[in-house]
Write a protein that holds these residues in place. Structure first.
Motif, PDB file in Angstrom:
ATOM      1  N   ALA A   1      -1.498  14.578  -7.481  1.00  7.57           N
ATOM      2  CA  ALA A   1      -2.345  13.385  -7.475  1.00  7.57           C
ATOM      3  C   ALA A   1      -1.749  12.299  -6.577  1.00  7.57           C
ATOM      4  O   ALA A   1      -2.472  11.613  -5.838  1.00  7.57           O
ATOM      5  N   GLN A   2      -0.434  12.122  -6.644  1.00  6.56           N
ATOM      6  CA  GLN A   2       0.202  11.103  -5.815  1.00  6.56           C
ATOM      7  C   GLN A   2       0.168  11.489  -4.340  1.00  6.56           C
ATOM      8  O   GLN A   2      -0.045  10.620  -3.480  1.00  6.56           O
ATOM      9  N   ARG A   3       0.343  12.750  -4.045  1.00  7.99           N
ATOM     10  CA  ARG A   3       0.268  13.191  -2.642  1.00  7.99           C
ATOM     11  C   ARG A   3      -1.145  13.004  -2.091  1.00  7.99           C
ATOM     12  O   ARG A   3      -1.326  12.632  -0.925  1.00  7.99           O
TER      13      ARG A   3
ATOM     14  N   ALA B   1      12.484  10.851  -1.520  1.00  3.00           N
ATOM     15  CA  ALA B   1      11.983  12.215  -1.383  1.00  3.00           C
ATOM     16  C   ALA B   1      10.483  12.190  -1.603  1.00  3.00           C
ATOM     17  O   ALA B   1       9.949  11.298  -2.284  1.00  3.00           O
ATOM     18  N   ALA B   2       9.798  13.159  -1.016  1.00  2.00           N
ATOM     19  CA  ALA B   2       8.348  13.241  -1.180  1.00  2.00           C
ATOM     20  C   ALA B   2       8.012  13.633  -2.615  1.00  2.00           C
ATOM     21  O   ALA B   2       8.707  14.433  -3.241  1.00  2.00           O
TER      22      ALA B   2
ATOM     23  N   ALA C   1       0.811  -1.215   0.000  1.00  2.00           N
ATOM     24  CA  ALA C   1       0.000   0.000   0.000  1.00  2.00           C
ATOM     25  C   ALA C   1       0.845   1.265   0.000  1.00  2.00           C
ATOM     26  O   ALA C   1       0.297   2.375  -0.067  1.00  2.00           O
ATOM     27  N   VAL C   2       2.165   1.132   0.081  1.00  2.00           N
ATOM     28  CA  VAL C   2       3.046   2.303   0.033  1.00  2.00           C
ATOM     29  C   VAL C   2       2.979   2.904  -1.367  1.00  2.00           C
ATOM     30  O   VAL C   2       3.146   2.202  -2.374  1.00  2.00           O
ATOM     31  N   VAL C   3       2.741   4.210  -1.447  1.00  2.00           N
ATOM     32  CA  VAL C   3       2.586   4.891  -2.731  1.00  2.00           C
ATOM     33  C   VAL C   3       3.960   5.333  -3.224  1.00  2.00           C
ATOM     34  O   VAL C   3       4.734   5.949  -2.488  1.00  2.00           O
ATOM     35  N   GLY C   4       4.262   5.040  -4.499  1.00  2.00           N
ATOM     36  CA  GLY C   4       5.533   5.468  -5.075  1.00  2.00           C
ATOM     37  C   GLY C   4       6.709   4.754  -4.426  1.00  2.00           C
ATOM     38  O   GLY C   4       6.643   3.585  -4.043  1.00  2.00           O
ATOM     39  N   GLN C   5       7.854   5.483  -4.328  1.00  2.00           N
ATOM     40  CA  GLN C   5       9.077   4.960  -3.705  1.00  2.00           C
ATOM     41  C   GLN C   5       9.470   3.609  -4.300  1.00  2.00           C
ATOM     42  O   GLN C   5       9.750   2.640  -3.591  1.00  2.00           O
TER      43      GLN C   5
ATOM     44  N   GLY D   1      21.680  -5.770   3.251  1.00  2.00           N
ATOM     45  CA  GLY D   1      20.902  -4.729   3.904  1.00  2.00           C
ATOM     46  C   GLY D   1      20.730  -3.479   3.060  1.00  2.00           C
ATOM     47  O   GLY D   1      21.237  -3.366   1.948  1.00  2.00           O
ATOM     48  N   VAL D   2      20.010  -2.506   3.636  1.00  2.00           N
ATOM     49  CA  VAL D   2      19.653  -1.286   2.924  1.00  2.00           C
ATOM     50  C   VAL D   2      19.828  -0.099   3.862  1.00  2.00           C
ATOM     51  O   VAL D   2      19.456  -0.162   5.041  1.00  2.00           O
ATOM     52  N   LEU D   3      20.383   0.984   3.310  1.00  2.00           N
ATOM     53  CA  LEU D   3      20.392   2.266   3.998  1.00  2.00           C
ATOM     54  C   LEU D   3      19.452   3.188   3.231  1.00  2.00           C
ATOM     55  O   LEU D   3      19.640   3.424   2.039  1.00  2.00           O
ATOM     56  N   VAL D   4      18.451   3.721   3.922  1.00  2.00           N
ATOM     57  CA  VAL D   4      17.452   4.590   3.303  1.00  2.00           C
ATOM     58  C   VAL D   4      17.706   6.012   3.774  1.00  2.00           C
ATOM     59  O   VAL D   4      17.604   6.308   4.961  1.00  2.00           O
ATOM     60  N   ARG D   5      18.070   6.873   2.836  1.00  2.00           N
ATOM     61  CA  ARG D   5      18.377   8.265   3.130  1.00  2.00           C
ATOM     62  C   ARG D   5      17.276   9.151   2.561  1.00  2.00           C
ATOM     63  O   ARG D   5      16.845   8.958   1.427  1.00  2.00           O
ATOM     64  N   GLY D   6      16.837  10.122   3.353  1.00  2.00           N
ATOM     65  CA  GLY D   6      15.828  11.031   2.817  1.00  2.00           C
ATOM     66  C   GLY D   6      15.264  11.932   3.878  1.00  2.00           C
ATOM     67  O   GLY D   6      15.486  11.762   5.077  1.00  2.00           O
ATOM     68  N   GLU D   7      14.511  12.908   3.409  1.00  2.00           N
ATOM     69  CA  GLU D   7      13.894  13.885   4.306  1.00  2.00           C
ATOM     70  C   GLU D   7      12.817  13.217   5.139  1.00  2.00           C
ATOM     71  O   GLU D   7      12.347  12.121   4.840  1.00  2.00           O
ATOM     72  N   LYS D   8      12.410  13.893   6.184  1.00  2.00           N
ATOM     73  CA  LYS D   8      11.402  13.331   7.080  1.00  2.00           C
ATOM     74  C   LYS D   8      10.049  13.247   6.363  1.00  2.00           C
ATOM     75  O   LYS D   8       9.743  14.012   5.457  1.00  2.00           O
ATOM     76  N   GLY D   9       9.229  12.273   6.801  1.00  2.00           N
ATOM     77  CA  GLY D   9       7.896  12.120   6.241  1.00  2.00           C
ATOM     78  C   GLY D   9       7.851  11.513   4.864  1.00  2.00           C
ATOM     79  O   GLY D   9       6.978  11.872   4.062  1.00  2.00           O
ATOM     80  N   THR D  10       8.760  10.586   4.540  1.00  2.00           N
ATOM     81  CA  THR D  10       8.782   9.988   3.206  1.00  2.00           C
ATOM     82  C   THR D  10       8.566   8.478   3.261  1.00  2.00           C
ATOM     83  O   THR D  10       8.993   7.765   2.363  1.00  2.00           O
ATOM     84  N   ALA D  11       7.919   7.981   4.291  1.00  2.00           N
ATOM     85  CA  ALA D  11       7.540   6.561   4.423  1.00  2.00           C
ATOM     86  C   ALA D  11       8.736   5.639   4.577  1.00  2.00           C
ATOM     87  O   ALA D  11       8.633   4.437   4.294  1.00  2.00           O
ATOM     88  N   LYS D  12       9.873   6.170   5.043  1.00  2.00           N
ATOM     89  CA  LYS D  12      11.050   5.305   5.229  1.00  2.00           C
ATOM     90  C   LYS D  12      10.748   4.215   6.254  1.00  2.00           C
ATOM     91  O   LYS D  12      10.878   3.027   5.977  1.00  2.00           O
ATOM     92  N   SER D  13      10.368   4.637   7.452  1.00  2.00           N
ATOM     93  CA  SER D  13      10.115   3.669   8.523  1.00  2.00           C
ATOM     94  C   SER D  13       8.908   2.795   8.217  1.00  2.00           C
ATOM     95  O   SER D  13       8.893   1.599   8.541  1.00  2.00           O
TER      96      SER D  13
END
Length: 706
Positions: free
Chosen positions: A208-210, A202-203, A9-13, A31-43
């Motif tokens: 439409a996607q947002r 990134a967001a 159900a995660v949109v995009g990314q 493993g994976v390192l996920v870098r990005g701004e806050k609020g981008t569904a990383k966690s």
């Protein structure tokens, strides 16, 4: 336990989801390192991954998740008898940023170990994560000693716990997944290299996607179980595809051409070591299995490079991660396919053209002009014809060439000069805060820490973590007769235990106050100043400091960067710093006093180090009024009275020197060091080394003669 958000159900990314799924197919990817701004569904995406992993078979009752077919012979719960296993879901264990060492690796019951001689071991998070996922949110904020333990466990596949002669070892093979916001600081290169893949997220900027992200999130929060049920079929399909890809993985063929492409790519991007080659090979194989193929193709190698190399090709902490895709395609095209499969139509370009993507003269439909047209070829648009040439493409003006005056943004009676590039950074001398602190673990100033050399013993304030054996025995020895000791072992009570006190290094808050006035505006001089500050920033990065940046010019001072762990952000602000105007030195010092006062309330244990970069001139009193030099002296003494450790970097040059930076340093109560003296390999150091070498040589000659 709350229902997790569904992975599907995660949109995009798309890159994030692909990288996580590849590790689910082949945990050997690393493993994976996920870098990005806050609020981008990383966690959200990482936590949802565990539901897609196949179940694992474990020995019933084993706290260390041993496999029934091949149990760990050194398992603390062993030896295990052959028998059927019990299936359970793969675990996803979260490591909190503030976790203790004992929580990560496990703890021994010291009192029972001393009194009874038994290994009473309580497993930690590394044991829980064995054959599962170890997830570290905000991994860049993890303490150095925990990072060291993670590195050891990831390298050896096992965790070792040593407590005063008592040793426990258990298997710890896990999928390491970390998320981080680069604005809050970077990772140490050693840990960065341990992540197999990295993804930048990134967001979306598409409305439409947002809208779809918000719609799904609100629906999930209103009814988590119902929302998960609507995505259950999609989750089942992805889970089945992961299982099928795992089964197909041993049959995937990695041909010689694919290996040559991998090796040439890693060599072409000057990646250190061989880990990148191995990770790329495993990733390309997992990509082929995920696509249902048994042959690794060029597109698999290309995608593997985009995931495995960006975080490994950084040459210094201020280089942004990334990969030149044109260069990547050029390297891959050097090697033709071994056995090209017949295709119904030509292989599409890396970026297929859309219906409206006509060519504006760069080649016909058959791709005859497929490269970038030479500079100057073809018609230019009106905006390109009017645009001035890029500064980077034109010869730099001489250092003493006059520059066109520009209006000053802050006023103060001088033109603003365009920003100049910093000179090459260099290794700086060690600057530290005097005394003994108790701040966050780092590598700058002396401090009482949980790790380091033992300096004494004390009663533990809470849970015992570092036993001082000699002090514990010394405390218990006088009471053995009254406690009825009859055998060889000591009778130990809780109040006998002593905690070791240790001394190590702490990280500080390094606050830079940089003079950007007209007196610093000469091109060569400001370039050297920026190079020195950049060198100090690099030193702060290596010593795990927080940094802040204040600039002053014209009539005021500005907090260009609030205190942060992101040294990259400070370097970026410094690079764009313009100069010009008068010199409001007092305003810069007063701004520093205000910033440090607020930071002391936020983080009272982190000691500050003030680095003032100036020639010592004061030509403006700013909004306060009065004599500028007298006001700057009072401001400096105010900082000294507050107990702020300071260093003045003297930027004065030329045959005639006023020595004003030395006066400022005296008011601040700290030393003054010149730009040249800031270098660790300065002339004074070289002379000292030469004298030492000469003395050693003379001593050796005397001994041989004797």
């Amino acid at each position: 336990m709350s229902t997790p958000y569904p992975f599907t159900a995660v949109v995009g990314q798309a890159d994030l989801r692909l990288a996580l799924l590849l590790n689910a197919v082949s945990p050997a990817v690393g493993g994976v390192l996920v870098r990005g701004e806050k609020g981008t569904a990383k966690s959200t995406a990482v936590r949802a991954l565990s539901a897609l992993l196949p179940q694992v078979d474990v020995v019933p009752g084993c706290r260390f998740s041993c496999a029934p077919a091949a149990p760990d012979p050194a398992c603390p719960d062993g030896p295990h008898e052959p028998g059927p296993g019990a299936a359970r879901p793969a675990r996803m264990v979260e490591l909190p940023v503030g976790a203790s060492e004992d929580r990560l690796v496990g703890a021994l019951d010291i009192e029972r170990a001393l009194a009874e001689g038994v290994k009473a071991f309580e497993p930690g998070l590394l044991a829980d994560a064995h054959r599962g996922i170890l997830y570290v949110d905000e991994v860049n904020l993890l303490h150095d000693h925990l990072i060291d333990l993670l590195l050891d466990a990831a390298a050896m596949g096992a965790s070792y716990v040593e407590r005063e002669g008592v040793s426990v070892r258990h298997a710890a093979r896990f999928l390491l997944v970390g998320t981080m916001n680069p604005e809050e600081g970077e990772l140490r290169p050693q840990l960065l290299d341990r992540f197999g893949l990295t993804v930048e997220v990134a967001a979306s900027r598409e409305p439409a996607q947002r809208v779809e992200v918000v719609r799904r999130r609100l629906a999930y929060e209103d009814d988590p179980a119902g929302f998960a049920a609507r995505w259950a079929e999609d989750e089942h399909q992805v889970r089945a595809r992961v299982v099928a890809a795992r089964a197909l993985l041993p049959q995937v063929r990695l041909g010689d051409t694919a290996l040559l492409r991998i090796a040439a790519t890693c060599a072409g991007f000057e990646v250190d070591g061989m880990r990148a080659d191995i990770v790329m090979a495993r990733t390309a194989t997992a990509l082929a299995a995920w696509a249902g193929r048994t042959e690794v193709l060029k597109e698999d190698v290309r995608q593997a490079a985009l995931l495995a190399l960006p975080h490994r090709r950084r040459r210094n902490p201020f280089d942004a991660p990334g990969l030149d895709e044109d260069k990547l395609d050029e390297i891959l095209d050097r090697f033709p396919d071994e056995d090209p499969e017949p295709e119904p139509e030509p292989e599409p370009d890396p970026e297929p053209e859309g219906p409206d993507d006509g060519d504006d003269g760069g080649g016909g439909p058959d791709g005859g002009g497929g490269g970038v047209p030479p500079q100057g070829s073809g018609p230019r648009t009106e905006s390109e014809a009017e645009a001035p040439p890029e500064t980077a493409d034109t010869p730099e003006a001489p250092a003493d060439a006059p520059e066109a005056p520009q209006p000053s943004a802050q006023g103060g009676g001088g033109p603003e000069q365009a920003a100049v590039r910093a000179a090459e950074p260099f290794r700086t001398k060690m600057l530290s805060v005097p005394g003994l602190g108790e701040g966050a673990a780092g590598r700058r100033s002396r401090a009482r820490t949980a790790h380091g050399r033992t300096t004494g013993a004390q009663r533990p304030a809470g849970q015992l973590t570092k036993l001082h054996l000699a002090a514990t025995v010394h405390a218990a020895a006088p009471h053995q007769k009254t406690r009825g000791r009859t055998g060889r072992g000591l009778v130990i009570r809780k109040d006998d235990l002593r905690q070791a006190t240790r001394e190590g290094r702490e990280g500080n808050l390094v606050l830079f106050v940089v003079d950007a006035s007209g007196s610093m505006a000469a091109r060569q001089r400001m370039s050297a100043v920026k190079g020195a500050v950049l060198s100090l920033l690099l030193d702060a990065y290596q010593r795990r400091d927080k940094v802040g940046l204040i600039t002053f010019r014209g009539a005021a001072a500005e907090l260009a960067l609030p205190p942060t762990s992101s040294v990259d952000a400070a370097a970026a602000r410094l690079e764009k710093l313009p100069t010009g105007g008068r010199t409001p030195l007092a305003a810069g010092l007063l701004k520093a006093h205000e910033v440090l006062r607020i930071e002391r309330l936020r983080d009272p244990s982190r000691r500050p180090l003030l680095v003032v970069v100036t020639d010592g001139r004061a030509t403006s009193a700013g909004a306060v009024g009065g004599d500028p030099r007298e006001l700057s002296g009072r401001s400096a003494r105010l900082l000294q009275a507050a107990g702020v450790a300071s260093v003045v970097v003297d930027c004065e040059s030329g045959p005639v020197r006023l020595g004003l930076a030395g006066v400022l340093a005296a008011d601040l109560g700290g030393p003054a060091v010149s730009l040249d003296g800031l270098r660790a390999d300065s002339l004074a150091g070289l002379v000292k080394n030469v004298r030492t070498a000469v003395s050693s040589s003379a001593s050796d000659s005397n001994r041989r003669a004797a």
